[in-house]
Design a protein around this motif. Structure first.
Motif, mmCIF file in Angstrom:
data_model
loop_
_atom_site.group_PDB
_atom_site.id
_atom_site.type_symbol
_atom_site.label_atom_id
_atom_site.label_comp_id
_atom_site.label_asym_id
_atom_site.label_seq_id
_atom_site.Cartn_x
_atom_site.Cartn_y
_atom_site.Cartn_z
ATOM 1 N N UNK A 86 9.254 10.825 -7.652
ATOM 2 C CA UNK A 86 10.504 10.596 -6.941
ATOM 3 C C UNK A 86 10.478 11.201 -5.540
ATOM 4 N N UNK A 87 9.867 12.364 -5.399
ATOM 5 C CA UNK A 87 9.761 12.978 -4.079
ATOM 6 C C UNK A 87 8.893 12.126 -3.155
ATOM 7 N N UNK A 88 7.807 11.602 -3.703
ATOM 8 C CA UNK A 88 6.931 10.740 -2.905
ATOM 9 C C UNK A 88 7.659 9.468 -2.485
ATOM 10 N N UNK A 89 8.470 8.916 -3.398
ATOM 11 C CA UNK A 89 9.244 7.725 -3.068
ATOM 12 C C UNK A 89 10.237 8.012 -1.945
ATOM 13 N N UNK A 90 10.930 9.152 -2.064
ATOM 14 C CA UNK A 90 11.932 9.505 -1.063
ATOM 15 C C UNK A 90 11.299 9.649 0.323
ATOM 16 N N UNK A 91 10.103 10.239 0.367
ATOM 17 C CA UNK A 91 9.419 10.419 1.649
ATOM 18 C C UNK A 91 8.965 9.096 2.249
ATOM 19 N N UNK A 92 8.779 8.090 1.397
ATOM 20 C CA UNK A 92 8.235 6.807 1.861
ATOM 21 C C UNK A 92 9.318 5.795 2.216
ATOM 22 N N UNK A 93 10.583 6.139 2.026
ATOM 23 C CA UNK A 93 11.662 5.169 2.184
ATOM 24 C C UNK A 93 12.016 4.861 3.626
ATOM 25 N N UNK A 94 11.839 5.839 4.510
ATOM 26 C CA UNK A 94 12.370 5.695 5.857
ATOM 27 C C UNK A 94 11.428 5.041 6.849
ATOM 28 N N UNK A 95 12.022 4.392 7.848
ATOM 29 C CA UNK A 95 11.258 3.868 8.977
ATOM 30 C C UNK A 95 10.971 5.012 9.946
ATOM 31 N N UNK A 96 10.022 4.823 10.849
ATOM 32 C CA UNK A 96 9.717 5.870 11.829
ATOM 33 C C UNK A 96 10.932 6.221 12.679
ATOM 34 N N UNK A 97 10.910 7.407 13.243
ATOM 35 C CA UNK A 97 12.004 7.875 14.097
ATOM 36 C C UNK A 97 12.278 6.861 15.203
ATOM 37 N N UNK A 98 13.549 6.556 15.397
ATOM 38 C CA UNK A 98 13.945 5.605 16.436
ATOM 39 C C UNK A 98 14.148 4.186 15.944
ATOM 40 N N UNK A 99 13.657 3.870 14.740
ATOM 41 C CA UNK A 99 13.826 2.534 14.160
ATOM 42 C C UNK A 99 15.103 2.502 13.323
ATOM 43 N N UNK A 100 15.957 1.502 13.554
ATOM 44 C CA UNK A 100 17.191 1.355 12.788
ATOM 45 C C UNK A 100 17.412 -0.100 12.428
#
Length: 292
Positions: A86-100
Motif C-alpha cells: 500500500x505504501x508503494x502504491x501511494x508513492x506511485x499515484x502522483x504525477x510529477x511536481x507541476x503536473x495537474x
C-alpha cells in the motif's frame, strides 16, 4: 490487483488486443494450463484471471483447486502479500511536481468531469488533482458493474495461505505503474473523459467479455477486445506484449525452483506473443487442463 486502484483496474481488461494465431499460440478453450518439460521435476500451472467480475459470475473449480494444492508457490502479477504494497502504491499515484489534471483537459471537459464525480460518484476530484488520470479512472470503473466485484487474485491468495504456499510477484508496484507512466498523461486524461461519456457502452462490452471469459475461449476474448470501441491499440506493446516477454525468464526461474501456480490476466495467455506461446518457444510443454 488489490483495493481500489490495482484490483479493479478495468483498463487491463478492456484495452488489450489480439495478435495473429500461429503454431505456438493456444487453440484449446481453457483458462488453466499445465507447464511441464525442460527438466522440470514437477509440473507447474498457469491460470488466466479476470480482474473485475461479479460474485454471480465468479467460480473456482475443484480441478483448479486441486492443481493449486499440488504447488508450493503462488505467483501473481504483483506480490499482493507484500506488507509494503500500500505504501508503494501511494508513492506511485502522483504525477510529477507541476503536473495537474486541469492542465490536461480543456475547461469544459474538466468542469463536466468534476460535476459527474460530484453528482454520480459522490466524490470531489480536488484531492486527486495531482493523481495520475488512471487513478481516477479506476474509481470511475466502479460504475461499470452493479455489484461489489470479487477478486480471483485475492481468492487464490487465501487458498495458498491455507496450504502455507508462498505468494510472489512477476513485477513490483513500481514496475507496473511505470507501464502506465509510459502512456502520456494527456492520453490518460482523454481516456478518462471517453470512459465517462461511454459508460453504457463499457457496460455492454464488459458484459460480453465476461460471457466469453466464462466459456474459457482465449481467442474469442482477443477478438472481442479487438472490436472494442475503446481505442487503445497503439499501447498494446507496452501494456501486454512487452510485459509478457519480461515475465518469461522470471517464470522460468520460479518453476525451476519449486512447483508454482501462476495467475495472470487472461489477456496475457493468448496470441503468438502470449505467455503460453512464449513458454512453448522456450521448450516447455504447455497443455490445457480440463475439468470442473
Amino acid at each position: 490487483m488489490p483495493n481500489l486502484h490495482l484490483k479493479h483496474l478495468f483498463i487491463l481488461v478492456i484495452i488489450l488486443t489480439s495478435g495473429t494465431s500461429h503454431a505456438q499460440s493456444p487453440k484449446e478453450a481453457s483458462l488453466l494450463w499445465k507447464i511441464e518439460g525442460k527438466a522440470l521435476s514437477e509440473p507447474s500451472y498457469l491460470y488466466g484471471t479476470i480482474h473485475l467480475i461479479c460474485p454471480s459470475d465468479f467460480t473456482l473449480s475443484d480441478t483448479l483447486k486441486g492443481c493449486l494444492q499440488q504447488t508450493e508457490q503462488l505467483t501473481l502479477e504483483i506480490d499482493m502479500d507484500d506488507p509494503g504494497l500500500m505504501m508503494a502504491m501511494a508513492k506511485s499515484m502522483g504525477m510529477p511536481e507541476g503536473e495537474e489534471l486541469k492542465q490536461l483537459l480543456d475547461s469544459t471537459d474538466y468542469v463536466r468531469l468534476n460535476r459527474y464525480f460530484k453528482d454520480s460518484v459522490g466524490l470531489n476530484i480536488a484531492p486527486f488533482e495531482r493523481a495520475k488520470p488512471f487513478m481516477l479512472m479506476s474509481i470511475l470503473l466502479n460504475r461499470v458493474l452493479a455489484c461489489q466485484p470479487q477478486s480471483y487474485e485475492l481468492s487464490l491468495m487465501s487458498l495458498a495461505k491455507k496450504q502455507n504456499s508462498e505468494v510472489v510477484g512477476l513485477e513490483t508496484v513500481e514496475e507496473q505503474m511505470a507501464v502506465f507512466d509510459s502512456i502520456p498523461y494527456a492520453d490518460q486524461a482523454r481516456m478518462l473523459i471517453t470512459l465517462m461519456d461511454s459508460l453504457p457502452q463499457a457496460r455492454r462490452e464488459f458484459g460480453k467479455m465476461v460471457e466469453v471469459y466464462k466459456t474459457q475461449d482465449i481467442e474469442g476474448l482477443y477478438d472481442l477486445t479487438l472490436a472494442s470501441e475503446f481505442d487503445m491499440e497503439k499501447h498494446q506493446e507496452v501494456l501486454l506484449t512487452d510485459r509478457n516477454k519480461r515475465w518469461i525468464p522470471i517464470i522460468e526461474k520460479q518453476v525451476a525452483q519449486k512447483p508454482t501456480f501462476i495467475a495472470v490476466g487472461a489477456a496475457h495467455l493468448g496470441g503468438e506473443e502470449g505467455v503460453i506461446a512464449l513458454l512453448r518457444k522456450e521448450g516447455y510443454r504447455v497443455s490445457p487442463v480440463f475439468g470442473r
